[in-house]
Design a protein around this motif. Structure first.
Motif, short mmCIF file in Angstrom:
data_model
loop_
_atom_site.label_atom_id
_atom_site.label_comp_id
_atom_site.label_asym_id
_atom_site.label_seq_id
_atom_site.Cartn_x
_atom_site.Cartn_y
_atom_site.Cartn_z
N PHE A 49 -1.28 -1.39 -0.52
CA PHE A 49 -1.06 -2.52 -1.41
C PHE A 49 -2.40 -3.14 -1.78
O PHE A 49 -3.30 -3.27 -0.95
CB PHE A 49 -0.22 -3.60 -0.72
CG PHE A 49 1.21 -3.22 -0.49
CD1 PHE A 49 1.58 -2.53 0.66
CD2 PHE A 49 2.20 -3.58 -1.39
CE1 PHE A 49 2.89 -2.18 0.89
CE2 PHE A 49 3.52 -3.24 -1.17
CZ PHE A 49 3.87 -2.54 -0.03
N GLU A 52 0.02 -8.00 -4.12
CA GLU A 52 1.44 -7.69 -3.97
C GLU A 52 1.82 -6.35 -4.59
O GLU A 52 2.96 -5.89 -4.45
CB GLU A 52 2.28 -8.81 -4.60
CG GLU A 52 2.19 -8.90 -6.13
CD GLU A 52 0.97 -9.66 -6.59
OE1 GLU A 52 0.13 -10.05 -5.74
OE2 GLU A 52 0.86 -9.87 -7.81
N GLN A 54 2.07 -2.45 -4.96
CA GLN A 54 2.03 -1.22 -4.17
C GLN A 54 1.41 -0.14 -5.05
O GLN A 54 2.07 0.42 -5.92
CB GLN A 54 3.43 -0.84 -3.71
CG GLN A 54 3.44 0.30 -2.70
CD GLN A 54 4.85 0.58 -2.17
OE1 GLN A 54 5.85 0.21 -2.78
NE2 GLN A 54 4.94 1.22 -1.02
N GLU A 68 7.03 -3.42 1.46
CA GLU A 68 6.87 -4.49 0.49
C GLU A 68 5.85 -5.49 0.98
O GLU A 68 5.61 -5.63 2.18
CB GLU A 68 8.22 -5.19 0.24
CG GLU A 68 8.85 -5.81 1.45
CD GLU A 68 10.22 -6.40 1.16
OE1 GLU A 68 10.71 -6.26 0.02
OE2 GLU A 68 10.80 -7.02 2.08
N ARG A 69 5.30 -6.22 0.00
CA ARG A 69 4.32 -7.27 0.28
C ARG A 69 4.49 -8.31 -0.84
O ARG A 69 3.62 -8.49 -1.67
CB ARG A 69 2.91 -6.71 0.29
CG ARG A 69 1.86 -7.64 0.87
CD ARG A 69 0.46 -7.06 0.70
NE ARG A 69 -0.55 -7.89 1.36
CZ ARG A 69 -1.85 -7.82 1.11
NH1 ARG A 69 -2.31 -6.94 0.21
NH2 ARG A 69 -2.70 -8.60 1.75
N SER A 75 3.32 -8.15 5.08
CA SER A 75 3.97 -6.94 4.61
C SER A 75 5.02 -6.49 5.62
O SER A 75 4.88 -6.73 6.84
CB SER A 75 2.96 -5.81 4.42
OG SER A 75 3.58 -4.61 4.02
N CYS A 92 -0.94 -1.02 10.91
CA CYS A 92 -1.24 -1.75 9.68
C CYS A 92 -2.72 -2.07 9.68
O CYS A 92 -3.31 -2.37 10.73
CB CYS A 92 -0.41 -3.03 9.63
SG CYS A 92 -0.76 -4.11 8.23
#
Lengths: 118, 115
Positions: A49, A52, A54, A68-69, A75, A92
């Motif tokens: 990402f 926001e 991707q 998702e973020r 995230s 992460c």
């Protein structure tokens, strides 16, 4: 703390269950990455990402994996209908994302979430 | 596609001695970055050192130095004056700047420091 945090640290799921793994990056870091690390191997890229957006999800192994973020910070990596082959450590990482001869692309990793699917 | 090879699955070194961990890479991208990470038993990946493909000098960070030989496509990590706390997995990784920002990792080398 100032580092990348992940939760939970350990997760045991029964085959077929859905799981959600959370990542809190370093404040202000633009880029966020998810990696999967199988036992005894190096991490493998899953998705990336920038804020926001991707930008790359080429490493996601199947459509059961979703990340998702939404606000460009925290995230979540979601795995639906978990399988035994999903057992791994999920790492992460975040980076400032500012290019300066490579500086700023250093990725800072969290402690990982160890997922065991039984 | 890019590839990182670490040919030493495990290594021993005596405390206070120097050790070299091997890394070779393959990429068609002329511009890339090379990274070394340490992963202790706690699991967290710790960034150690970075070398850019166009950097003229080998990178150094404290006791860590990177022996970068571009023509041979090697980026070996040298740890001087080994300490017991250096016992860990070490991963070599790269980012080809023309192909996104994700790291490609090698298989790692487990370093064990003997007292």
């Amino acid at each position: 703390g100032a580092g990348v945090s992940q939760s939970p640290r350990y997760k045991v799921a029964k085959r077929g269950q859905d799981v959600a793994l959370r990542c809190d990056p370093i404040s202000g870091h633009v880029s966020l990455f998810w990696y999967q690390q199988a036992l005894g191997q190096g991490p493998e890229f899953l998705t990336y990402f920038q804020n926001e957006a991707q930008l790359d999800k080429s490493g996601l192994p199947s459509d059961r994996f979703f990340a998702e973020r939404p606000e460009g910070s925290v995230s979540t990596l979601k795995i639906q209908r978990t399988q035994q082959e999903d057992s791994a450590v999920y790492l992460c990482a975040s980076s400032p994302g500012v290019s300066s001869g490579g500086k700023g692309y250093e990725q800072y990793f969290g402690p990982g979430t160890r997922l065991t699917v039984t | 596609a890019q590839k990182i090879t670490q040919t030493q699955p495990g290594m021993f070194v005596q405390e206070k001695e120097a050790v070299t961990l091997d890394c070779t890479y393959d990429t068609s991208d002329p511009s890339y970055g090379l990274f070394w990470y340490k992963q202790p038993s706690s699991g967290e990946m710790i960034f150690l050192i970075y070398q850019g493909s166009y950097d003229q000098q080998n990178a150094t960070e404290g006791r860590y130095s990177l022996n970068f030989q571009k023509a041979r496509k090697s980026a070996n990590l040298v740890i001087s004056a080994s300490q017991l706390g250096d016992s860990a997995m070490y991963f070599c990784a790269m980012i080809p700047w023309g192909a996104g920002n994700m790291l490609t990792f090698g298989g790692g080398t487990r370093l064990m420091v003997k007292p």
